[in-house]
Design a protein around this motif. Structure first.
Motif, short mmCIF file in Angstrom:
data_model
loop_
_atom_site.label_atom_id
_atom_site.label_comp_id
_atom_site.label_asym_id
_atom_site.label_seq_id
_atom_site.Cartn_x
_atom_site.Cartn_y
_atom_site.Cartn_z
N ALA A 35 0.84 -1.20 0.00
CA ALA A 35 0.00 0.00 0.00
C ALA A 35 0.87 1.25 0.00
CB ALA A 35 -0.94 0.00 1.20
N ALA A 36 1.91 1.25 0.82
CA ALA A 36 2.83 2.40 0.86
C ALA A 36 3.50 2.58 -0.51
CB ALA A 36 3.88 2.20 1.95
N PHE A 37 3.91 1.47 -1.12
CA PHE A 37 4.52 1.55 -2.45
C PHE A 37 3.53 2.12 -3.46
CE2 PHE A 37 5.00 -0.30 -6.66
CZ PHE A 37 6.26 0.15 -7.00
N LEU A 38 2.30 1.59 -3.47
CA LEU A 38 1.30 2.05 -4.44
C LEU A 38 0.99 3.54 -4.29
CD1 LEU A 38 -1.24 -0.92 -4.45
CD2 LEU A 38 0.24 -0.21 -6.33
N ILE A 39 0.87 3.99 -3.04
CA ILE A 39 0.50 5.38 -2.79
C ILE A 39 1.66 6.32 -3.05
CG2 ILE A 39 -0.22 7.01 -1.00
CD1 ILE A 39 -1.80 4.57 0.25
N VAL A 40 2.83 6.03 -2.47
CA VAL A 40 3.95 6.97 -2.51
C VAL A 40 4.80 6.83 -3.77
CG1 VAL A 40 6.06 7.66 -1.30
CG2 VAL A 40 4.02 7.06 0.01
N ALA A 41 5.14 5.61 -4.13
CA ALA A 41 6.10 5.42 -5.22
C ALA A 41 5.46 5.21 -6.58
CB ALA A 41 7.02 4.24 -4.90
N ALA A 43 1.50 5.94 -7.38
CA ALA A 43 0.42 6.89 -7.71
C ALA A 43 0.90 8.34 -7.66
CB ALA A 43 -0.76 6.70 -6.75
N LEU A 44 1.63 8.69 -6.63
CA LEU A 44 2.07 10.09 -6.47
C LEU A 44 2.87 10.60 -7.68
CD1 LEU A 44 2.01 12.52 -4.57
CD2 LEU A 44 4.10 11.64 -3.51
N PRO A 45 3.86 9.85 -8.18
CA PRO A 45 4.57 10.34 -9.37
C PRO A 45 3.66 10.54 -10.59
CG PRO A 45 5.81 8.57 -8.34
CD PRO A 45 4.47 8.63 -7.65
N LYS A 46 2.62 9.74 -10.69
CA LYS A 46 1.69 9.91 -11.81
C LYS A 46 0.90 11.20 -11.66
CE LYS A 46 1.22 4.98 -12.78
NZ LYS A 46 2.24 4.47 -11.88
N PHE A 47 0.50 11.52 -10.44
CA PHE A 47 -0.29 12.74 -10.21
C PHE A 47 0.53 14.01 -10.36
CE2 PHE A 47 -3.18 9.98 -7.48
CZ PHE A 47 -4.15 9.89 -8.45
N VAL A 48 1.78 13.98 -9.94
CA VAL A 48 2.61 15.20 -10.00
C VAL A 48 3.30 15.36 -11.34
CG1 VAL A 48 2.94 15.27 -7.50
CG2 VAL A 48 4.66 14.16 -8.93
N GLY A 49 3.14 14.41 -12.23
CA GLY A 49 3.70 14.51 -13.57
C GLY A 49 5.20 14.28 -13.62
N GLN A 50 5.68 13.36 -12.81
CA GLN A 50 7.10 13.02 -12.84
C GLN A 50 7.48 12.63 -14.27
OE1 GLN A 50 8.28 10.48 -9.62
NE2 GLN A 50 10.03 9.70 -10.76
N VAL A 51 8.66 13.07 -14.71
CA VAL A 51 9.07 12.93 -16.10
C VAL A 51 8.99 11.48 -16.60
CG1 VAL A 51 11.02 13.24 -17.70
CG2 VAL A 51 10.54 14.97 -15.98
N ASP A 52 9.50 10.54 -15.82
CA ASP A 52 9.47 9.15 -16.31
C ASP A 52 8.05 8.60 -16.39
OD1 ASP A 52 9.43 9.09 -13.51
OD2 ASP A 52 10.31 7.10 -13.42
N GLY A 71 -3.16 6.22 -11.81
CA GLY A 71 -2.78 6.74 -10.49
C GLY A 71 -3.93 6.70 -9.50
N ALA A 72 -5.13 7.04 -9.97
CA ALA A 72 -6.31 7.02 -9.09
C ALA A 72 -6.64 5.60 -8.65
CB ALA A 72 -7.51 7.64 -9.81
N VAL A 73 -6.52 4.64 -9.56
CA VAL A 73 -6.79 3.24 -9.20
C VAL A 73 -5.75 2.76 -8.21
CG1 VAL A 73 -6.90 0.88 -10.10
CG2 VAL A 73 -8.03 2.73 -11.33
N GLU A 74 -4.48 3.11 -8.42
CA GLU A 74 -3.42 2.72 -7.48
C GLU A 74 -3.63 3.35 -6.11
OE1 GLU A 74 0.24 2.09 -10.63
OE2 GLU A 74 -0.01 4.04 -9.66
N LEU A 75 -4.00 4.62 -6.08
CA LEU A 75 -4.25 5.30 -4.81
C LEU A 75 -5.43 4.67 -4.08
CD1 LEU A 75 -3.64 7.65 -2.85
CD2 LEU A 75 -5.20 9.06 -4.23
N ALA A 76 -6.53 4.46 -4.78
CA ALA A 76 -7.70 3.83 -4.16
C ALA A 76 -7.39 2.42 -3.68
CB ALA A 76 -8.87 3.81 -5.15
N GLY A 77 -6.67 1.66 -4.48
CA GLY A 77 -6.30 0.30 -4.08
C GLY A 77 -5.37 0.29 -2.88
N GLY A 78 -4.41 1.21 -2.86
CA GLY A 78 -3.50 1.30 -1.73
C GLY A 78 -4.22 1.65 -0.44
N ILE A 79 -5.14 2.59 -0.52
CA ILE A 79 -5.93 2.96 0.66
C ILE A 79 -6.83 1.79 1.07
CG2 ILE A 79 -7.78 4.46 1.51
CD1 ILE A 79 -6.49 6.69 -0.28
N GLY A 80 -7.45 1.14 0.08
CA GLY A 80 -8.32 0.00 0.37
C GLY A 80 -7.59 -1.14 1.06
N LEU A 81 -6.33 -1.37 0.71
CA LEU A 81 -5.56 -2.42 1.37
C LEU A 81 -5.37 -2.15 2.86
CD1 LEU A 81 -2.71 -3.18 -1.19
CD2 LEU A 81 -4.63 -4.66 -0.59
#
Length: 144
Positions: A35-41, A43-52, A71-81
């Motif tokens: 969950a921490a991986f999905l949310i921080v590493a 989903a977050l880069p997808k939302f902030v527009g990280q270059v890669d 990113g939204a699916v990853e965030l929701a899944g991470g929170i759901g876990l």
């Protein structure tokens, strides 16, 4: 003789229950870490527009809107876990996401990296199986 059989049966039941508690704790550790991986590493880069992340979704060819949806699916899944009542349902949904990620890695990006989402999918399958009763109860409550 009957007392010995009862004692043995109750001992076996206690042993099975103890093993199940250990399995559940191990799954919770995996749930929290993933969950921490999905949310921080992820989903977050997808939302902030990280270059890669932007480059990866350009390579996929579905447009940047798909980056936000993923990113939204990853965030929701991470929170759901992290929510006991939702963990099984979240894990079930994340299996689909990981299947799509593995296929995308194989067909579009880098086939060797398909092993990571495949491993996550396996862990999500274990979580979904272990939480299947909670998921059934959740689904039943939605239809009442």
């Amino acid at each position: 003789m009957a007392a010995t059989q009862t004692f043995t049966a109750s001992t076996a039941t206690a042993e099975i229950s103890a093993r199940r508690r250990v399995l559940r704790r191990v799954l919770w550790v995996f749930q929290i870490l993933i969950a921490a991986f999905l949310i921080v590493a992820s989903a977050l880069p997808k939302f902030v527009g990280q270059v890669d992340a932007v480059e990866t979704f350009e390579l996929i060819g579905w447009g940047q809107w798909f980056r936000y949806v993923t990113g939204a699916v990853e965030l929701a899944g991470g929170i759901g876990l992290l929510v006991p009542r939702l963990a099984g349902a979240a894990a079930t949904g994340l299996i689909g996401l990981m299947a799509g990620a593995a296929l995308t890695q194989i067909l579009v990006i880098e086939p060797a990296w398909a092993l990571l989402p495949a491993a996550f999918a396996l862990i999500f399958a274990l979580i979904a199986w272990d939480r299947r009763e909670q998921t059934r109860n959740l689904v039943r409550s939605l239809f009442r």
